[in-house]
Design an enzyme around this catalytic site. Sequence first.
Site, PDB file in Angstrom:
ATOM      1  N   GLU A   1      44.790  56.470  58.648  1.00  0.00           N
ATOM      2  CA  GLU A   1      44.041  57.498  59.760  1.00  0.00           C
ATOM      3  C   GLU A   1      44.441  58.848  59.541  1.00  0.00           C
ATOM      4  OE1 GLU A   1      45.866  57.767  63.752  1.00  0.00           O
ATOM      5  OE2 GLU A   1      47.539  56.035  62.929  1.00  0.00           O
TER       6      GLU A   1
ATOM      7  N   GLU B   1      54.348  50.950  35.644  1.00  0.00           N
ATOM      8  CA  GLU B   1      54.007  49.677  36.300  1.00  0.00           C
ATOM      9  C   GLU B   1      54.939  48.641  35.644  1.00  0.00           C
ATOM     10  OE1 GLU B   1      49.257  50.008  37.371  1.00  0.00           O
ATOM     11  OE2 GLU B   1      49.880  49.035  35.610  1.00  0.00           O
TER      12      GLU B   1
ATOM     13  N   ARG C   1      58.929  61.647  26.473  1.00  0.00           N
ATOM     14  CA  ARG C   1      59.151  63.026  25.961  1.00  0.00           C
ATOM     15  C   ARG C   1      58.558  64.172  26.754  1.00  0.00           C
ATOM     16  NH1 ARG C   1      54.408  62.127  21.123  1.00  0.00           N
ATOM     17  NH2 ARG C   1      52.776  62.048  22.660  1.00  0.00           N
TER      18      ARG C   1
ATOM     19  N   TYR D   1      50.689  55.019  32.997  1.00  0.00           N
ATOM     20  CA  TYR D   1      50.445  53.886  34.108  1.00  0.00           C
ATOM     21  C   TYR D   1      51.162  52.707  33.753  1.00  0.00           C
ATOM     22  CZ  TYR D   1      46.312  51.379  32.701  1.00  0.00           C
ATOM     23  OH  TYR D   1      45.524  50.754  32.084  1.00  0.00           O
TER      24      TYR D   1
ATOM     25  N   HIS E   1      43.636  53.447  64.669  1.00  0.00           N
ATOM     26  CA  HIS E   1      45.329  53.539  65.083  1.00  0.00           C
ATOM     27  C   HIS E   1      45.955  52.243  65.371  1.00  0.00           C
ATOM     28  CE1 HIS E   1      48.847  55.725  66.132  1.00  0.00           C
ATOM     29  NE2 HIS E   1      48.856  55.124  67.175  1.00  0.00           N
TER      30      HIS E   1
ATOM     31  N   LYS F   1      49.213  41.382  35.399  1.00  0.00           N
ATOM     32  CA  LYS F   1      50.119  42.717  35.484  1.00  0.00           C
ATOM     33  C   LYS F   1      50.029  42.686  37.135  1.00  0.00           C
ATOM     34  CE  LYS F   1      48.372  46.238  36.729  1.00  0.00           C
ATOM     35  NZ  LYS F   1      47.533  47.616  36.585  1.00  0.00           N
TER      36      LYS F   1
ATOM     37  N   CYS G   1      41.752  42.681  30.331  1.00  0.00           N
ATOM     38  CA  CYS G   1      41.890  42.646  31.633  1.00  0.00           C
ATOM     39  C   CYS G   1      42.523  41.429  32.334  1.00  0.00           C
ATOM     40  CB  CYS G   1      40.644  43.181  32.403  1.00  0.00           C
ATOM     41  SG  CYS G   1      40.706  42.810  34.288  1.00  0.00           S
TER      42      CYS G   1
ATOM     43  N   SER H   1      35.706  42.506  29.167  1.00  0.00           N
ATOM     44  CA  SER H   1      35.231  43.019  30.562  1.00  0.00           C
ATOM     45  C   SER H   1      33.574  43.573  29.975  1.00  0.00           C
ATOM     46  CB  SER H   1      35.825  44.097  31.165  1.00  0.00           C
ATOM     47  OG  SER H   1      37.324  43.683  31.457  1.00  0.00           O
TER      48      SER H   1
ATOM     49  N   CYS I   1      45.251  43.819  33.239  1.00  0.00           N
ATOM     50  CA  CYS I   1      45.112  44.122  34.909  1.00  0.00           C
ATOM     51  C   CYS I   1      45.544  42.815  35.753  1.00  0.00           C
ATOM     52  CB  CYS I   1      43.673  44.415  35.542  1.00  0.00           C
ATOM     53  SG  CYS I   1      42.554  45.190  34.178  1.00  0.00           S
TER      54      CYS I   1
ATOM     55  N   ALA J   1      34.960  38.777  14.089  1.00  0.00           N
ATOM     56  CA  ALA J   1      33.647  39.280  13.651  1.00  0.00           C
ATOM     57  C   ALA J   1      33.767  40.436  12.968  1.00  0.00           C
ATOM     58  CB  ALA J   1      32.684  39.178  14.749  1.00  0.00           C
TER      59      ALA J   1
HETATM   60  C1  LIG Z   1      48.883  46.292  30.796  1.00  0.00           C
HETATM   61  C2  LIG Z   1      47.584  46.733  31.038  1.00  0.00           C
HETATM   62  C3  LIG Z   1      47.266  46.729  32.322  1.00  0.00           C
HETATM   63  C4  LIG Z   1      45.796  47.122  32.798  1.00  0.00           C
HETATM   64  N1  LIG Z   1      45.652  47.313  34.170  1.00  0.00           N
HETATM   65  C5  LIG Z   1      44.506  47.813  34.436  1.00  0.00           C
HETATM   66  C6  LIG Z   1      44.048  48.031  36.037  1.00  0.00           C
HETATM   67  O1  LIG Z   1      44.956  47.740  36.765  1.00  0.00           O
HETATM   68  N2  LIG Z   1      42.935  48.432  36.356  1.00  0.00           N
HETATM   69  C7  LIG Z   1      41.846  48.604  35.418  1.00  0.00           C
HETATM   70  O2  LIG Z   1      40.828  49.047  35.643  1.00  0.00           O
HETATM   71  N3  LIG Z   1      42.353  48.639  34.022  1.00  0.00           N
HETATM   72  C8  LIG Z   1      43.522  48.290  33.600  1.00  0.00           C
HETATM   73  N4  LIG Z   1      43.689  47.926  32.289  1.00  0.00           N
HETATM   74  C9  LIG Z   1      42.639  48.514  31.335  1.00  0.00           C
HETATM   75  C10 LIG Z   1      41.636  47.490  31.078  1.00  0.00           C
HETATM   76  O3  LIG Z   1      42.312  46.234  30.803  1.00  0.00           O
HETATM   77  C11 LIG Z   1      40.713  47.789  29.991  1.00  0.00           C
HETATM   78  O4  LIG Z   1      40.143  48.925  30.321  1.00  0.00           O
HETATM   79  C12 LIG Z   1      39.481  46.752  29.903  1.00  0.00           C
HETATM   80  O5  LIG Z   1      40.096  45.282  29.531  1.00  0.00           O
HETATM   81  C13 LIG Z   1      38.607  47.100  28.574  1.00  0.00           C
HETATM   82  O6  LIG Z   1      37.605  46.138  28.516  1.00  0.00           O
HETATM   83  P1  LIG Z   1      36.791  46.035  27.182  1.00  0.00           P
HETATM   84  O7  LIG Z   1      35.567  45.152  27.359  1.00  0.00           O
HETATM   85  O8  LIG Z   1      36.563  47.340  26.676  1.00  0.00           O
HETATM   86  O9  LIG Z   1      37.860  45.401  26.059  1.00  0.00           O
HETATM   87  P2  LIG Z   1      38.870  44.243  26.229  1.00  0.00           P
HETATM   88  O10 LIG Z   1      38.730  43.614  27.514  1.00  0.00           O
HETATM   89  O11 LIG Z   1      40.155  44.366  25.620  1.00  0.00           O
HETATM   90  O12 LIG Z   1      37.933  43.045  25.442  1.00  0.00           O
HETATM   91  C14 LIG Z   1      37.972  43.233  24.039  1.00  0.00           C
HETATM   92  C15 LIG Z   1      38.013  41.900  23.314  1.00  0.00           C
HETATM   93  O13 LIG Z   1      37.466  42.118  22.128  1.00  0.00           O
HETATM   94  C16 LIG Z   1      38.218  41.028  21.343  1.00  0.00           C
HETATM   95  N5  LIG Z   1      38.031  41.473  19.728  1.00  0.00           N
HETATM   96  C17 LIG Z   1      38.525  42.586  19.285  1.00  0.00           C
HETATM   97  N6  LIG Z   1      38.242  42.596  17.953  1.00  0.00           N
HETATM   98  C18 LIG Z   1      37.370  41.506  17.680  1.00  0.00           C
HETATM   99  C19 LIG Z   1      36.779  41.204  16.510  1.00  0.00           C
HETATM  100  N7  LIG Z   1      36.434  41.730  15.409  1.00  0.00           N
HETATM  101  N8  LIG Z   1      36.126  40.048  16.535  1.00  0.00           N
HETATM  102  C20 LIG Z   1      35.995  39.228  17.770  1.00  0.00           C
HETATM  103  N9  LIG Z   1      36.643  39.755  18.971  1.00  0.00           N
HETATM  104  C21 LIG Z   1      37.408  40.775  18.948  1.00  0.00           C
HETATM  105  C22 LIG Z   1      39.572  41.148  21.756  1.00  0.00           C
HETATM  106  O14 LIG Z   1      40.487  40.032  21.435  1.00  0.00           O
HETATM  107  C23 LIG Z   1      39.297  41.174  23.255  1.00  0.00           C
HETATM  108  O15 LIG Z   1      39.298  40.077  24.050  1.00  0.00           O
HETATM  109  C24 LIG Z   1      44.890  47.629  31.841  1.00  0.00           C
HETATM  110  C25 LIG Z   1      45.267  47.223  30.427  1.00  0.00           C
HETATM  111  C26 LIG Z   1      46.787  46.911  30.137  1.00  0.00           C
HETATM  112  C27 LIG Z   1      46.975  46.673  28.689  1.00  0.00           C
END
Ligand SMILES: Cc1cc2nc3c(=O)[nH]c(=O)nc-3n(C[C@H](O)[C@H](O)[C@H](O)COP(=O)(O)OP(=O)(O)OC[C@H]3O[C@@H](n4cnc5c(N)ncnc54)[C@H](O)[C@@H]3O)c2cc1C
Length: 464
Positions: free
Chosen positions: A442, A183, A200, A179, A437, A51, A43, A15, A48, A115
């Site tokens: 509401e 879920e 716990r 959460y 309503h 899920k 995500c 993201s 997200c 990387a």
């Molecule tokens: C089951 C679950 C449900 C969720 N539900 C929600 C929700 O309903 N609403 C919400 O807002 N958030 C939700 N989240 C949280 C949300 O998915 C994360 O907060 C969000 O994806 C974070 O984005 P990011 O860019 O930080 O990392 P990510 O989206 O995790 O992207 C990081 C990317 O970096 C890549 N990567 C890692 N290390 C390396 C490397 N060394 N070299 C190359 N690539 C690498 C990974 O493969 C990954 O694709 C959920 C998370 C999970 C696990």
Amino acid sequence: MAAYDYDLFVIGAGSGGVRAARLASELGQRVGIAEEYRIGGTCVIRGCVPKKLLVYGSRYGAEIEDARGFGWTCDGVRFDWSTLIHNVHREVDRLNGAYTRTLENADVDRFLTRATIEDPHTVKLVDRDEPISAKYILVATGSHPAMPEVPGKEHLISSNECFQLEALPDSIVIIGAGYIGMEFATIFAGLGVAVTVLYRGDQVLRGFDIDLRDGVADAMRDRGVDLRMDCNVASIEKEGSGYRVMLKEGGSVPATLVMAATGRLPNTRGLGLQRAGVALGWNGHVVVDDFSKSSVDNIYAVGDVTDRMNLTPVAIREGTAFVQTVFEGQPTAVDYTFVPTAVFSEPEIGTVGLTEEHAREMYRAIDIYKSSFRPMRATISGRDEKMLMKLVVDAETGKVLGCHLLGSDAAEIAQMAAIALKLDVTKAQLDGTMALHPSIAEEFVTMRQKWEHPAPIKGSDAAA
Ligand SMILES: Cc1cc2nc3c(=O)[nH]c(=O)nc-3n(C[C@H](O)[C@H](O)[C@H](O)COP(=O)(O)OP(=O)(O)OC[C@H]3O[C@@H](n4cnc5c(N)ncnc54)[C@H](O)[C@@H]3O)c2cc1C
């Protein structure tokens, strides 16, 4: 000749990383991005989106039951997991393609490999000998499930594997009641799996308002989920074709599958950050300032890897603010107040702003408004369902500090409530808003009676 191969190199196409890469490239910067798994990140690929699709799928059983009260005959209803999971995968593939095209269209160079960082201006790709140099590096590597250190932990699955199950288990034990645990408990229970949640602490969903925590726990128990609090796992043992979870308190729980939902850890291990001089925090997160800058001037980090507020929209906003700060000359700090959030449990939670407990710590006097009622739909469906709404108000200014909901469409309502709270809405202004309503929402503009606090709040975070 340019001093660096790229103006910006992003590690992680989730993201935060995709947003930052695209925006920087659209500003004319030369941008590269590396992704070791699938473009789209947690995500889209295993968070997200898949899920929420599973949550939708899991709700139909109860909805079909409810339909009977409205005159529908629903005989011969069956559920097929392989259809659901196949369709979820198809949607994930579509989104993976859409994110890839976004990067292509923005002229971002994509490297589908891992990387690491060699020094503040050098990135190394696992499948390439030549290092890549970059003026700025953005670490957007996200997080991964933290697995508990217990004997037999090799038997555990995490949320990642839940999206790859070929068949539904007959029963599942979920360790953890945050959460993600709640879920998946909802998803599995809705699909007919016998679910036991072991936690716990003394109440589910630590950090959420206590009325929501109590309400969702009661409702999930009513729906047949076996929620066990103050329970510590001693070990997981293989038993026949399934497992047995041994408890420190004595006793055990058998299950076809055991899932750990015990938090997540930032993806920084082996990334070379410390070698480059980047300071890491207590759980390995990248320590950043208000502008997402790490302890090294040209290395920034956004999203879960910084362990600030681990949500998709927050990662996206941090990626945007990074580009504004570094490439647009407008230092931009993300505002973390009034971030709405949901738990797609059954019943659903939607929440924004301060919990009652936090508000009591921070303000001299607060007023609480609460309403618990049976939604109109439940009068005919016959389902024993309650909706809970709660407002936390600063007694001195009348400003609404928190808004908490439990029940149908709670997430959708919380998103709209977030706009009002962000604009410093007062209780009087809510009262002055005309009701729509008949609707559930509401109730927010018709809560007149202050709620008197009869006893200390039970199940406080401190005790959990
Ligand atoms: C089951 C679950 C449900 C969720 N539900 C929600 C929700 O309903 N609403 C919400 O807002 N958030 C939700 N989240 C949280 C949300 O998915 C994360 O907060 C969000 O994806 C974070 O984005 P990011 O860019 O930080 O990392 P990510 O989206 O995790 O992207 C990081 C990317 O970096 C890549 N990567 C890692 N290390 C390396 C490397 N060394 N070299 C190359 N690539 C690498 C990974 O493969 C990954 O694709 C959920 C998370 C999970 C696990």
